[in-house]
Structures are given as structure tokens and as C-alpha cells.
Enzyme design. Structure first.
Site, PDB file in Angstrom:
ATOM      1  N   GLN A 113      47.771  33.672  47.004  1.00  0.00           N
ATOM      2  CA  GLN A 113      47.446  32.387  46.428  1.00  0.00           C
ATOM      3  C   GLN A 113      47.350  31.349  47.537  1.00  0.00           C
ATOM      4  OE1 GLN A 113      49.999  31.214  43.208  1.00  0.00           O
ATOM      5  NE2 GLN A 113      49.833  33.164  42.164  1.00  0.00           N
ATOM      6  N   GLU A 156      42.532  38.027  41.066  1.00  0.00           N
ATOM      7  CA  GLU A 156      43.791  38.123  41.840  1.00  0.00           C
ATOM      8  C   GLU A 156      43.669  39.316  42.762  1.00  0.00           C
ATOM      9  OE1 GLU A 156      47.568  37.856  39.788  1.00  0.00           O
ATOM     10  OE2 GLU A 156      46.737  36.433  38.333  1.00  0.00           O
ATOM     11  N   ASN A 200      45.677  35.982  30.622  1.00  0.00           N
ATOM     12  CA  ASN A 200      45.961  36.602  31.922  1.00  0.00           C
ATOM     13  C   ASN A 200      46.862  37.810  31.717  1.00  0.00           C
ATOM     14  OD1 ASN A 200      46.315  36.511  35.019  1.00  0.00           O
ATOM     15  ND2 ASN A 200      48.439  36.486  34.281  1.00  0.00           N
ATOM     16  N   GLU A 201      46.474  38.915  32.285  1.00  0.00           N
ATOM     17  CA  GLU A 201      47.286  40.143  32.229  1.00  0.00           C
ATOM     18  C   GLU A 201      47.895  40.307  30.830  1.00  0.00           C
ATOM     19  OE1 GLU A 201      49.854  40.444  35.681  1.00  0.00           O
ATOM     20  OE2 GLU A 201      48.114  40.633  36.991  1.00  0.00           O
TER      21      GLU A 201
HETATM   22  O1  AHR Z   1      50.023  36.158  41.666  1.00  0.00           O
HETATM   23  C1  AHR Z   1      51.290  36.403  41.173  1.00  0.00           C
HETATM   24  C2  AHR Z   1      51.272  37.060  39.798  1.00  0.00           C
HETATM   25  O2  AHR Z   1      50.734  38.335  39.898  1.00  0.00           O
HETATM   26  C3  AHR Z   1      50.415  36.395  38.755  1.00  0.00           C
HETATM   27  O3  AHR Z   1      51.072  35.340  38.135  1.00  0.00           O
HETATM   28  C4  AHR Z   1      50.169  37.498  37.787  1.00  0.00           C
HETATM   29  O4  AHR Z   1      48.955  37.348  37.097  1.00  0.00           O
HETATM   30  C5  AHR Z   1      50.192  38.750  38.651  1.00  0.00           C
HETATM   31  O5  AHR Z   1      50.978  39.734  38.113  1.00  0.00           O
END
Ligand code: AHR
Length: 481
Positions: A342, A293, A170-171
Site C-alpha cells: 500500500q 492488491e 472486498n475479499e
Molecule cells: O492489504 C492488506 C489486506 O490484505 C487488505 O485489507 C485485505 O484486502 C487483504 O487481505
């Protein structure tokens, strides 16, 4: 009068229901308190999972849920969250609170079982190993008689879980390891090799994509690793002001409302730009763009832990959701999944909880209104409407067909307008609406300030329909053809 013309498309794509997906991270009160309360809790639960939250998610036919992060995923060690003795850790990404790992693999799979959705598991590349990942996949999906599988049996699950969707990191350009695209691409190629097929469950492997602005990341990943991936992610958050001061979730001017919509609309430009790069290496559009996201990111509510990202949710957020989902629908030939950030109590949540109380946010109602698009065939949709002061169109629209029903979803960003809809020869039409001032929101005391109602202001006239859309409204029309 504004005008929408609907028509069939050649090679029209199916709108993957996974575009209506969600994301739940170990962050603030998303999992703990929001979803999981434990079996001993006085809050009604099934195996520790809140009944009210599951019911609400089921009503949306929520198709897929991403877990355990986000940033948290790249510090998550799955073995800490199985069996009777769970390891305690400090959640250094989010609020520095103790994570007791009481919600782990089995609890997540139980949540997906109760909701009836597909799990999307994001594995740890940033601080994990290939072996750790490979054993997690084996633990979840293998039916063989190995020591790892026996552990799963011992923890109460004989059958494999058959998880299909796997995110590999992730990222990783940032919090997930500060990697360069060339380096991540090699790491990705290595990790995905050991994300094995068990039985007939072929994993759908999603590589970490760009933050939105970084086109080079997409270019390098597609050039060097496209053939090893099924999906490439894309993250984009709508920040009304800037990252230093994002702005209040509930108190904002009408100008900032329009500016938020302008920024929200940028997801379409990014899909186009990254999509054009993907097209060069993958003209058949085999690799899915996975917007795992997205959503509005505001300042946290006063008095709450800044690391918990708790924000209210207004009709403005609903508009951004409506416009984003219309954009995803219209790009269904490339966008195969999207996961709003989320699910509960974090960022642009669909649900907020306060101890035993739960409310549906305006964004929840948008997902509800748009259900007709899930797995439907995309229709062409031409919109003629005026532009607003900041250059964006006043209306956002998408249309699809499933069996004998055509669904048209329209977000009207400003004042009341009449719209003529051509191209649908229908026997009858019905509609539902969500409306309210951009600043309107639901509270635990008044949970139905913004909620859906049936919409009667639509009429059929032989070859066309006309609808009067109230100011600041989102309407879903269903035509029986
Ligand atoms: O959704 C909050 C954060 O935003 C996540 O953990 C990350 O992947 C993004 O920077």
C-alpha cells in the site's frame, strides 16, 4: 550473450496507465501520519495532507488510488466520515486503534485532487446495505437537488465528484462476509444495480474476485454475473516463506531471494489461469482483470504494532515490483488496473515516513523507471536468457511504444550480463538504472542508498543495441525511433 527481440504485435493492446495504480487503506500509518496529518500539524501540509507525500506521488504521475480498504472497506460507514461531527470507531481489522474518521470522503477526494489521480472507491458489502451504498454514490456523483446532495453542498462541495471506479465489496470470500461465490454473485448483482449513473458519469463496477488460488470463484462470478460487471478483481501477495512466518523484510539468504522471485512470478500464472476462465465467458475481453492488491508481504519490523503491517523495502521488493509490472504490461489485453499494497508505511510501500521525514523506497523508483509504459502500445518481446537454479528466467522484460519512443524495461535478477536487443531501429538510446544488492534499502539517515541513476552502458550498432546490465539491476531504456 542474452537476447531480447522486440516486434510489433497484431491487435496490440494499450497498456492502461491504471496498471500503475496504488492502494491506501485505513491501516497503520498509511492514511494517518503517512498521508493525512491535519491542518494543525507542524508537518507541512495542504488542507491536512502532507506536501512531501503529494509531491512524490505527483512525480510518478500516479493514475488511480483505491480507498478506504481492503478489509477496512467492509466495516466502513461513509456517513461517519463527513461533516463536522465525526464518529469514533475501533479499527478491529488493523491494530484495534481508534479511528476518528477525520479522513473521510472529502479528504480522500482532496487527496486525489492534489495528486491529480482518479479515485477508486471500495464500498461496504460485508456489513453495509444497498441503500448506504446507493446514497454514497448519489452523494459523490449526483448533480440533482436531493437531500443527500444538499448534504454535500453543506459540507463544502457544490460540484459532483464524478467518481468512476467503484469496487463492490472486498475479499467477500473471507473477511468481507465469508460468502460462497453463488451467494456473493447474487449480492453483487443486487448492489451493482443501485450503483447508478449520474449525468454522463457511468460507473465502472468492479466485482470482488478470487484470492488467487480459488478458480471456482472466478468461474461462478463470470458465469452468473459477467454481464453486470466492468472489472473483476484479483488479489495476490508474494510471501517469501509462509503465512505463519513470512520472513524478515531485510534479512534473508540469497536462496530466499530467488524463492521470493519465484513466488512473485506466480502472479503471471494466476493471470493466465483466471484469464482462461474469463475468456470462456468473455472472449472479447470486455471485463477487465483488476489486480487491486499485490506486492510483497513480510514480517512486520520488530517493535512495531503487528496490526500496522509496517515493513522495510529492499532491492528484492523492487525486483518483485519490476517483474510484476512487466507481467501486467504483457497481459494488458486483460489486466486493466493494478494497485500495489500500500502507498505509505504499509506492506510494499512506495513511501515511508517518520514524523516529518519521508523516504522513497526502491519500489518507488521502479514505478518511476516504468513511467514510459503508461498508456503506451504493447510490443512483442522474446527473451532468450539462461534459467536460474530454481527454474525462473534470469531476466524479466517488457516493451512498449508511445509516439516515437520505445520503452524497454529489464530486470536482471542475478549477476552481470550483456544483452543484445534486436528489432528496434533507433536514432538514439538513453537509459536509467536502479541497482543494489537484494538486501539493500533506504533509511531515514541514508535515504539514497538505492536510487536511480543515468545508465550509460548501452550502445546502438545499426540494426541492434547492446547493454551491459550490472548484477541485480533494473534498467529502463528509451529508444528514439
Ligand atoms: O492489504 C492488506 C489486506 O490484505 C487488505 O485489507 C485485505 O484486502 C487483504 O487481505
Amino acid at each position: 550473450m542474452d537476447k531480447i527481440t522486440i516486434g510489433r504485435m497484431e491487435n496490440a493492446p494499450k497498456i492502461d496507465k491504471n496498471i500503475y495504480g496504488h492502494f491506501s487503506e485505513h491501516l497503520g500509518h498509511c492514511i494517518y501520519g503517512g498521508i493525512f496529518v491535519g491542518e494543525e500539524s507542524a508537518i507541512p501540509n495542504t488542507n491536512g495532507i502532507r506536501k512531501d507525500v503529494v509531491e512524490a506521488m505527483k512525480k510518478l504521475n500516479l493514475p488511480v488510488l483505491r480507498w478506504p480498504g481492503g478489509c477496512f472497506a467492509d466495516e466502513y460507514h461513509w456517513r461517519d466520515g463527513i461533516g463536522p461531527d465525526r464518529k469514533r470507531m475501533v479499527n478491529t481489522n488493523w491494530g484495534g486503534v481508534v479511528e476518528d474518521n477525520s479522513f473521510g470522503t472529502h479528504e480522500f477526494m482532496e487527496l486525489c485532487r492534489q495528486v491529480g489521480c482518479a479515485p477508486y472507491v471500495n464500498i461496504n458489502v460485508g456489513s453495509g446495505t444497498v441503500r448506504e451504498m446507493a446514497e454514497w454514490v448519489e452523494y459523490m456523483n449526483s448533480d440533482g437537488d436531493s437531500t443527500t446532495v444538499r448534504e454535500r453542498w453543506a459540507n463544502g462541495h457544490k460540484e459532483p465528484f464524478n467518481v468512476r471506479y467503484w469496487g463492490i465489496g472486498n475479499e467477500n470470500w473471507g473477511g468481507g462476509g465469508n460468502m460462497r461465490p453463488e451467494y456473493y454473485s447474487d449480492v453483487y448483482r443486487q448492489f451493482q444495480t443501485f450503483c447508478r449513473t449520474y449525468g454522463d458519469n457511468v460507473p465502472y463496477r468492479i466485482a470482488c474476485g478470487s484470492d488467487g488460488e480459488d478458480l471456482e470463484w472466478t468461474e461462478v462470478l463470470m458465469r452468473t454475473a459477467a454481464k453486470f460487471m466492468d472489472g473483476l478483481s484479483l488479489h495476490y501477495y508474494t510471501v517469501p516463506k509462509d503465512w505463519e512466518d513470512k520472513g524478515s523484510a531485510t534479512e534473508f539468504s540469497d536462496d530466499l531471494y530467488l524463492e521470493t522471485l519465484r513466488k512473485g512470478r506466480r502472479i503471471g500464472e494466476l493471470i493466465e489461469k483466471h484469464g482462461a476462465i474469463m475468456d470462456r465467458f468473455d472472449p472479447e475481453r470486455r471485463v477487465g482483470m483488476i489486480v487491486d492488491e499485490w506486492g510483497c508481504w513480510h514480517n512486520v519490523e520488530l517493535g512495531t504494532n503487528p496490526g500496522f503491517l509496517f515493513q522495510q523495502n529492499t532491492m528484492r521488493d523492487a525486483m518483485v515490483a519490476a517483474l510484476s509490472l512487466n507481467i501486467f504490461n504483457r497481459n494488458a489485453d486483460r489486466v486493466r488496473m493494478a494497485n500495489i499494497a500500500q502507498t505509505v508505511n504499509v506492506l510494499q510501500a512506495i513511501l515511508l515516513t517518520d514524523e516529518a521525514r519521508m523516504l522513497l523506497t526502491p519500489t518507488y523508483h521502479v514505478f518511476d523507471l516504468y513511467q514510459g509504459h503508461m498508456d503506451a502500445t504493447l510490443l512483442q518481446c522474446m527473451v532468450e536468457c539462461k534459467s536460474l537454479e530454481n527454474g525462473i528466467e534470469k531476466l524479466s522484460v517488457s516493451a512498449s511504444r508511445k509516439d516515437d519512443a520505445v520503452t524497454v524495461t529489464i530486470a536482471n535478477f542475478t549477476d552481470e550480463t550483456t544483452v543484445r536487443i534486436d528489432g528496434v531501429h533507433a536514432k538514439n538510446v538513453s537509459g536509467r538504472i536502479l541497482s543494489g544488492s537484494p538486501q539493500a534499502y533506504n533509511t531515514f539517515e541514508e535515504p539514497n542508498t538505492v536510487c536511480t541513476a543515468s545508465f550509460g552502458e548501452v550502445k546502438l550498432f545499426g540494426d541492434h543495441a547492446e547493454a551491459i546490465l550490472p548484477a541485480h539491476s533494473i534498467v529502463a531504456l528509451s529508444f528514439a525511433i
